[in-house]
Design a protein around this motif. Structure first.
Motif, PDB file in Angstrom:
ATOM      1  N   UNK A  45       0.838  -1.196   0.000  1.00 21.57           N
ATOM      2  CA  UNK A  45       0.000   0.000   0.000  1.00 21.57           C
ATOM      3  C   UNK A  45       0.876   1.249   0.000  1.00 21.57           C
ATOM      4  N   UNK A  46       0.233   2.362  -0.224  1.00 19.33           N
ATOM      5  CA  UNK A  46       0.947   3.629  -0.341  1.00 19.33           C
ATOM      6  C   UNK A  46       0.148   4.704   0.391  1.00 19.33           C
ATOM      7  N   UNK A  47       0.827   5.530   1.185  1.00 18.95           N
ATOM      8  CA  UNK A  47       0.151   6.594   1.908  1.00 18.95           C
ATOM      9  C   UNK A  47      -0.600   7.532   0.967  1.00 18.95           C
ATOM     10  N   UNK A  48      -0.060   7.761  -0.223  1.00 19.53           N
ATOM     11  CA  UNK A  48      -0.698   8.692  -1.154  1.00 19.53           C
ATOM     12  C   UNK A  48      -2.059   8.162  -1.613  1.00 19.53           C
ATOM     13  N   UNK A  49      -2.160   6.892  -1.948  1.00 21.24           N
ATOM     14  CA  UNK A  49      -3.451   6.357  -2.375  1.00 21.24           C
ATOM     15  C   UNK A  49      -4.434   6.322  -1.203  1.00 21.24           C
ATOM     16  N   UNK A  50      -3.939   6.046  -0.012  1.00 24.62           N
ATOM     17  CA  UNK A  50      -4.811   6.088   1.166  1.00 24.62           C
ATOM     18  C   UNK A  50      -5.281   7.522   1.413  1.00 24.62           C
ATOM     19  N   UNK A  51      -4.368   8.494   1.303  1.00 18.11           N
ATOM     20  CA  UNK A  51      -4.734   9.900   1.458  1.00 18.11           C
ATOM     21  C   UNK A  51      -5.835  10.266   0.468  1.00 18.11           C
ATOM     22  N   UNK A  52      -5.659   9.886  -0.794  1.00 17.30           N
ATOM     23  CA  UNK A  52      -6.652  10.219  -1.818  1.00 17.30           C
ATOM     24  C   UNK A  52      -8.017   9.619  -1.491  1.00 17.30           C
ATOM     25  N   UNK A  53      -8.018   8.392  -1.031  1.00 16.18           N
ATOM     26  CA  UNK A  53      -9.280   7.726  -0.703  1.00 16.18           C
ATOM     27  C   UNK A  53      -9.990   8.448   0.444  1.00 16.18           C
TER      28      UNK A  53
END
Length: 198
Positions: A45-53
């Motif tokens: 996983x990636x913090x950026x994709x979690x942030x976007x979600x």
């Protein structure tokens, strides 16, 4: 991930991310030809994709799920993206960095605004400060802190926040002029000195 992976002939770097609970490599080879290609596995996983979600959820709703989602997005922010990486090696990432920074500022601004509207001064300041971790020069976020400190009646903290922005402006931007709204806000919010009649 904060840096690119350099694959060695013996695959030692490829093995560095390890394996998932089923024994599958986190960086599997997807094309085993002369120019082998690799892809991050689905468990990575990636913090950026979690942030976007979280940001999408939070920005879409002003309900009980909205603000907590924005807060979870901002809790992932630890600094400016790609900080500590040699800029020469990551010149390709500059557009992505700008996109990330803009998104962080937008989310921080929105959450700070929402928290001020319900008199949650601590929450407003927290949101603005999280955004400033990624973009400490953001005048939009500094204005949020000014307004929150004024709403709390904390004149000392308001003066301190204005002084902090002045230092950042001098150190990072070489003392360029602040936006008119930013420059005027502390003057309008701070109490005027009392002049005694003679």
């Amino acid at each position: 991930m904060e840096s690119s992976l350099h694959l060695t002939r013996d695959g030692s770097t490829r093995s560095w991310p390890g394996k998932d609970t089923d024994g599958n490599a986190h960086l599997p080879c997807v094309q085993d030809t002369g120019d082998s290609r690799y892809r991050l596995g689905p468990a990575v996983t990636c913090d950026w994709t979690r942030f976007q979600r979280f940001a999408r959820t939070g920005l879409a709703g002003h309900d009980e799920d909205g603000d907590p989602a924005l807060r979870r997005a901002l809790a992932l922010v630890r600094g400016r993206p790609f900080t500590g990486i040699d800029p020469q090696r990551c010149a390709w990432a500059e557009p992505a960095i700008q996109e990330m920074v803009s998104a962080v500022v937008d989310v921080a601004y929105e959450l700070a605004t929402r928290r001020r509207e319900v008199d949650d001064i601590r929450g407003a300041v927290w949101a603005a400060r999280r955004g400033l971790l990624a973009a400490e020069e953001s005048e939009r976020l500094h204005r949020q802190i000014f307004l929150a400190r004024h709403a709390a009646g904390d004149i000392g903290a308001l003066r301190e926040a204005a002084a902090r922005l002045a230092r950042i402006n001098e150190q990072l931007l070489g003392g360029v002029d602040l936006e008119a709204e930013t420059a005027e806000l502390p003057r309008n919010l701070l109490p005027r000195p009392v002049t005694r009649a003679r």
